[in-house]
Motif scaffolding. Structure first.
Motif, PDB file in Angstrom:
ATOM      1  N   GLY A   8      34.293  71.519  97.544  1.00 20.90           N
ATOM      2  CA  GLY A   8      33.103  70.682  97.516  1.00 20.90           C
ATOM      3  C   GLY A   8      32.379  70.554  98.839  1.00 20.90           C
ATOM      4  N   SER A  17      24.420  63.507 100.237  1.00 13.32           N
ATOM      5  CA  SER A  17      25.715  63.164  99.664  1.00 13.32           C
ATOM      6  C   SER A  17      26.496  64.420  99.303  1.00 13.32           C
ATOM      7  CB  SER A  17      25.537  62.318  98.399  1.00 13.32           C
ATOM      8  OG  SER A  17      24.917  61.083  98.679  1.00 13.32           O
ATOM      9  N   ARG A  19      30.474  65.335  97.222  1.00 12.92           N
ATOM     10  CA  ARG A  19      31.728  64.862  96.648  1.00 12.92           C
ATOM     11  C   ARG A  19      32.773  65.944  96.842  1.00 12.92           C
ATOM     12  NH1 ARG A  19      33.390  63.216  90.472  1.00 12.92           N
ATOM     13  NH2 ARG A  19      33.248  65.491  90.207  1.00 12.92           N
ATOM     14  N   SER A  21      36.622  67.337  96.323  1.00 16.56           N
ATOM     15  CA  SER A  21      37.713  67.248  95.359  1.00 16.56           C
ATOM     16  C   SER A  21      39.003  67.750  95.998  1.00 16.56           C
ATOM     17  CB  SER A  21      37.408  68.087  94.115  1.00 16.56           C
ATOM     18  OG  SER A  21      36.241  67.645  93.473  1.00 16.56           O
ATOM     19  N   ARG A  70      30.202  53.833 103.081  1.00 16.96           N
ATOM     20  CA  ARG A  70      29.562  55.140 102.777  1.00 16.96           C
ATOM     21  C   ARG A  70      30.479  56.073 102.000  1.00 16.96           C
ATOM     22  NH1 ARG A  70      28.195  58.534 106.775  1.00 16.96           N
ATOM     23  NH2 ARG A  70      29.850  57.841 108.193  1.00 16.96           N
ATOM     24  N   PHE A  71      31.770  56.045 102.297  1.00 17.30           N
ATOM     25  CA  PHE A  71      32.734  56.939 101.653  1.00 17.30           C
ATOM     26  C   PHE A  71      33.604  56.133 100.694  1.00 17.30           C
ATOM     27  CE2 PHE A  71      33.218  60.404 105.184  1.00 17.30           C
ATOM     28  CZ  PHE A  71      31.843  60.519 105.245  1.00 17.30           C
ATOM     29  N   THR A  72      33.858  56.694  99.532  1.00 12.40           N
ATOM     30  CA  THR A  72      34.776  56.066  98.587  1.00 12.40           C
ATOM     31  C   THR A  72      35.774  57.099  98.077  1.00 12.40           C
ATOM     32  OG1 THR A  72      33.234  56.448  96.762  1.00 12.40           O
ATOM     33  CG2 THR A  72      33.146  54.302  97.832  1.00 12.40           C
ATOM     34  N   SER A  74      38.684  58.033  95.021  1.00  8.63           N
ATOM     35  CA  SER A  74      39.088  57.718  93.658  1.00  8.63           C
ATOM     36  C   SER A  74      40.054  58.798  93.180  1.00  8.63           C
ATOM     37  CB  SER A  74      37.869  57.626  92.735  1.00  8.63           C
ATOM     38  OG  SER A  74      37.173  58.863  92.686  1.00  8.63           O
ATOM     39  N   TYR A  83      39.195  62.381  94.554  1.00  7.18           N
ATOM     40  CA  TYR A  83      37.840  62.643  95.020  1.00  7.18           C
ATOM     41  C   TYR A  83      37.514  61.834  96.269  1.00  7.18           C
ATOM     42  CZ  TYR A  83      37.416  64.429  90.276  1.00  7.18           C
ATOM     43  OH  TYR A  83      37.604  65.126  89.112  1.00  7.18           O
ATOM     44  N   GLN A  85      33.923  60.650  97.662  1.00  6.41           N
ATOM     45  CA  GLN A  85      32.477  60.584  97.544  1.00  6.41           C
ATOM     46  C   GLN A  85      31.901  60.157  98.879  1.00  6.41           C
ATOM     47  OE1 GLN A  85      30.385  61.288  94.815  1.00  6.41           O
ATOM     48  NE2 GLN A  85      28.753  61.036  96.350  1.00  6.41           N
ATOM     49  N   MET A  86      31.018  60.979  99.413  1.00  6.69           N
ATOM     50  CA  MET A  86      30.450  60.721 100.728  1.00  6.69           C
ATOM     51  C   MET A  86      28.942  60.568 100.593  1.00  6.69           C
ATOM     52  SD  MET A  86      32.678  63.383 103.047  1.00  6.69           S
ATOM     53  CE  MET A  86      31.847  64.834 102.407  1.00  6.69           C
ATOM     54  N   ASN A  87      28.456  59.409 100.953  1.00  3.70           N
ATOM     55  CA  ASN A  87      27.024  59.118 100.882  1.00  3.70           C
ATOM     56  C   ASN A  87      26.475  58.831 102.274  1.00  3.70           C
ATOM     57  OD1 ASN A  87      27.158  59.262  98.020  1.00  3.70           O
ATOM     58  ND2 ASN A  87      27.735  57.101  97.907  1.00  3.70           N
TER      59      ASN A  87
END
Length: 123
Positions: A8, A17, A19, A21, A70-72, A74, A83, A85-87
Motif C-alpha cells: 500500500g 492519504s 492505507r 496493509s 492522523r494515523f489509525t 485497525s 491496516y 490508515q494515514m491521513n
C-alpha cells in the motif's frame, strides 16, 4: 512460522492519504499484537502504533505524538490483515513502514517483521 507482508505504500502529495496493509500468514492473527514502525531517511526506526491481540481486547497503543489524530490502526482477523490508515500526510512522514508481530501484547518482543513498504510524501 509467522510471516508478514506490507503493501500500500507509494508516492502521495502532502495532505493526501494512504492505507497500508499488513497481511499475516502462518499462524492465527487473533493471538498477536501488531505494531507499525517507521524508519525515516537518516533516522532510527520508531514505533508509531500498535494494536493488541483480539484475545486480549484489541486495545490500541500510540507511541509518537506526530501521528496522533492522523494515523489509525485497525485489524481484521478474518482477513488476517492489519491496516494503517494515514491521513493528512506530511513530507516528514516519508520513510519505510514496517509491521511486526508480538505475541498477545504490544509490550512484548517483536519477533516477526515484514520487509517494509516505502511511503514518499512529496509535491
Amino acid at each position: 512460522q509467522l510471516q508478514l507482508v506490507e503493501s500500500g505504500g507509494g508516492l502521495v502529495q502532502p495532505e493526501g492519504s494512504l492505507r497500508l496493509s499488513c497481511a499475516v500468514s502462518g499462524e492465527t492473527l487473533q493471538y498477536y499484537a501488531i505494531g507499525w514502525f517507521r524508519q525515516a531517511p537518516g533516522k532510527e526506526r520508531e514505533q508509531l502504533l500498535c494494536i493488541s491481540s483480539s484475545s486480549s481486547g484489541g486495545s490500541i497503543a500510540k507511541y509518537v505524538d506526530s501521528v496522533k489524530g492522523r494515523f489509525t490502526i485497525s485489524r481484521d482477523d478474518a482477513e488476517n490483515t492489519v491496516y494503517l490508515q494515514m491521513n493528512s500526510l506530511k513530507p516528514e512522514d516519508t520513510g519505510v513502514y514496517y509491521c511486526a508481530a508480538s505475541f498477545d501484547h504490544c509490550s512484548g518482543h517483536y519477533g516477526s517483521w515484514g520487509q517494509g513498504t516505502q511511503v514518499t510524501v512529496s509535491s
